[in-house]
Motif scaffolding. Structure first.
Motif, mmCIF file in Angstrom:
data_model
loop_
_atom_site.group_PDB
_atom_site.id
_atom_site.type_symbol
_atom_site.label_atom_id
_atom_site.label_comp_id
_atom_site.label_asym_id
_atom_site.label_seq_id
_atom_site.Cartn_x
_atom_site.Cartn_y
_atom_site.Cartn_z
ATOM 1 N N GLN A 3 0.939 -1.153 -0.006
ATOM 2 C CA GLN A 3 0.033 -0.101 0.002
ATOM 3 C C GLN A 3 0.706 1.286 0.062
ATOM 4 O O GLN A 3 1.948 1.197 0.665
ATOM 5 N N LEU A 4 0.542 2.283 -0.666
ATOM 6 C CA LEU A 4 1.226 3.482 -0.932
ATOM 7 C C LEU A 4 0.179 4.684 -0.443
ATOM 8 O O LEU A 4 -0.652 4.591 -0.744
ATOM 9 N N VAL A 5 0.835 5.308 0.326
ATOM 10 C CA VAL A 5 0.010 6.769 0.856
ATOM 11 C C VAL A 5 0.967 7.837 0.687
ATOM 12 O O VAL A 5 2.088 8.066 1.022
ATOM 13 N N GLU A 6 0.381 8.975 -0.204
ATOM 14 C CA GLU A 6 1.116 10.234 -0.267
ATOM 15 C C GLU A 6 0.599 11.174 0.770
ATOM 16 O O GLU A 6 -0.464 11.111 1.229
ATOM 17 N N SER A 7 1.597 12.284 1.111
ATOM 18 C CA SER A 7 1.332 13.129 1.698
ATOM 19 C C SER A 7 2.195 14.477 1.099
ATOM 20 O O SER A 7 3.042 14.375 0.324
ATOM 21 N N GLY A 8 1.818 15.612 1.871
ATOM 22 C CA GLY A 8 2.415 16.769 1.505
ATOM 23 C C GLY A 8 1.967 17.883 0.493
ATOM 24 O O GLY A 8 2.457 19.039 0.372
ATOM 25 N N GLY A 9 0.963 17.235 -0.016
ATOM 26 C CA GLY A 9 0.156 18.349 -1.086
ATOM 27 C C GLY A 9 -0.404 19.324 -0.219
ATOM 28 O O GLY A 9 -0.579 19.653 1.021
ATOM 29 N N ALA A 14 2.670 30.565 -6.970
ATOM 30 C CA ALA A 14 3.589 30.316 -8.116
ATOM 31 C C ALA A 14 5.185 30.835 -7.624
ATOM 32 O O ALA A 14 5.248 31.802 -6.928
ATOM 33 N N GLY A 15 6.060 29.888 -7.960
ATOM 34 C CA GLY A 15 7.563 30.183 -7.369
ATOM 35 C C GLY A 15 7.593 29.569 -6.199
ATOM 36 O O GLY A 15 8.974 29.417 -5.640
ATOM 37 N N GLY A 16 6.824 29.086 -5.599
ATOM 38 C CA GLY A 16 6.967 28.266 -4.027
ATOM 39 C C GLY A 16 7.439 26.758 -4.202
ATOM 40 O O GLY A 16 7.591 26.649 -5.250
ATOM 41 N N SER A 17 7.407 26.209 -3.023
ATOM 42 C CA SER A 17 7.879 24.913 -3.119
ATOM 43 C C SER A 17 7.054 24.089 -2.229
ATOM 44 O O SER A 17 6.522 24.448 -1.312
ATOM 45 N N LEU A 18 6.983 22.799 -2.510
ATOM 46 C CA LEU A 18 6.508 21.511 -1.793
ATOM 47 C C LEU A 18 7.101 20.400 -1.661
ATOM 48 O O LEU A 18 8.078 20.131 -2.715
ATOM 49 N N ARG A 19 6.975 19.762 -0.669
ATOM 50 C CA ARG A 19 7.740 18.186 -0.695
ATOM 51 C C ARG A 19 6.743 17.414 -0.496
ATOM 52 O O ARG A 19 6.135 17.149 0.659
ATOM 53 N N LEU A 20 6.570 16.530 -1.451
ATOM 54 C CA LEU A 20 5.534 15.369 -1.238
ATOM 55 C C LEU A 20 6.329 13.966 -0.864
ATOM 56 O O LEU A 20 7.687 13.977 -0.956
ATOM 57 N N GLY A 110 -0.911 4.922 -5.069
ATOM 58 C CA GLY A 110 -1.500 5.394 -4.185
ATOM 59 C C GLY A 110 -2.622 6.152 -4.337
ATOM 60 O O GLY A 110 -3.050 6.407 -5.631
ATOM 61 N N PRO A 111 -3.546 6.761 -3.396
ATOM 62 C CA PRO A 111 -4.626 7.456 -3.598
ATOM 63 C C PRO A 111 -4.533 8.762 -4.149
ATOM 64 O O PRO A 111 -5.563 9.397 -4.764
ATOM 65 N N GLY A 112 -3.474 9.461 -4.182
ATOM 66 C CA GLY A 112 -3.233 10.650 -4.740
ATOM 67 C C GLY A 112 -3.197 11.715 -3.677
ATOM 68 O O GLY A 112 -3.920 11.767 -2.604
ATOM 69 N N THR A 113 -2.454 12.897 -4.025
ATOM 70 C CA THR A 113 -2.455 14.003 -3.044
ATOM 71 C C THR A 113 -2.720 15.300 -4.152
ATOM 72 O O THR A 113 -1.863 15.436 -4.962
ATOM 73 N N GLN A 114 -3.506 16.162 -3.641
ATOM 74 C CA GLN A 114 -3.581 17.437 -4.526
ATOM 75 C C GLN A 114 -2.809 18.426 -4.319
ATOM 76 O O GLN A 114 -2.386 18.916 -3.311
ATOM 77 N N VAL A 115 -2.113 18.891 -5.425
ATOM 78 C CA VAL A 115 -1.240 20.228 -5.413
ATOM 79 C C VAL A 115 -1.780 21.182 -6.252
ATOM 80 O O VAL A 115 -2.121 21.032 -7.455
ATOM 81 N N THR A 116 -2.024 22.413 -5.677
ATOM 82 C CA THR A 116 -2.597 23.536 -6.248
ATOM 83 C C THR A 116 -1.795 24.670 -6.222
ATOM 84 O O THR A 116 -1.366 25.343 -5.182
ATOM 85 N N VAL A 117 -1.261 25.141 -7.409
ATOM 86 C CA VAL A 117 -0.299 26.425 -7.544
ATOM 87 C C VAL A 117 -1.157 27.670 -8.151
ATOM 88 O O VAL A 117 -1.688 27.656 -9.148
ATOM 89 N N SER A 118 -1.288 28.572 -7.203
ATOM 90 C CA SER A 118 -1.979 29.835 -7.642
ATOM 91 C C SER A 118 -1.149 30.574 -8.579
ATOM 92 O O SER A 118 0.160 30.690 -8.475
ATOM 93 N N SER A 119 -1.557 31.642 -9.097
ATOM 94 C CA SER A 119 -0.938 32.620 -9.899
ATOM 95 C C SER A 119 -0.384 33.758 -9.284
ATOM 96 O O SER A 119 -0.792 34.066 -8.166
#
Length: 119
Positions: A3-9, A14-20, A110-119
């Motif tokens: 089983q795979l589980v994502e996190s960090g979304g 814009a220009g920022g960072s995330l770590r999944l 995995g079930p997925g994790t949402q990443v949203t990047v705003s302008s």
């Protein structure tokens, strides 16, 4: 069964960072590849980056120089460091693992994790 589980979304400008992070329920032995895919609404799921058990990596052209994939085998975890994010990176990000065993090849999602990047 792995089983795979994502996190960090989340939401980032814009220009920022995330770590999944993607944690596997058990150790994946032998030859294997772990990676990240993403899918935006109305679009096909596409490859983002992969990393093999031997450590070799491969990145999609659209994320080269911005995203870095890595893995920690002791923690059964794969990471995706995303820098210089763009609105076009907005998608559901899925963790994937492919293992080669004597009886065949097995693929896990995995079930997925949402990443949203705003302008």
């Amino acid at each position: 069964q792995v089983q795979l589980v994502e996190s960090g979304g989340g939401l980032v400008q814009a220009g920022g960072s995330l770590r999944l992070s993607c944690a596997a329920s058990t150790t994946i032995f032998g030859d294997n590849i772990m990676g990240w895919y993403r899918q935006a609404p109305g679009k096909q799921r596409e490859l983002v980056a992969t990393i093999a058990s031997g450590g070799s990596t491969d990145d999609a052209d659209s994320v080269k120089g911005r995203f870095t994939i890595s893995r920690d085998n002791a923690k059964n975890t794969v990471y995706l460091q995303m820098n210089s994010l763009k609105p076009a990176d907005t998608a559901v990000y899925y963790c994937n693992a492919v293992e080669r065993r004597l009886i065949g090849v097995f693929r896990y999602w995995g079930p997925g994790t949402q990443v949203t990047v705003s302008s």
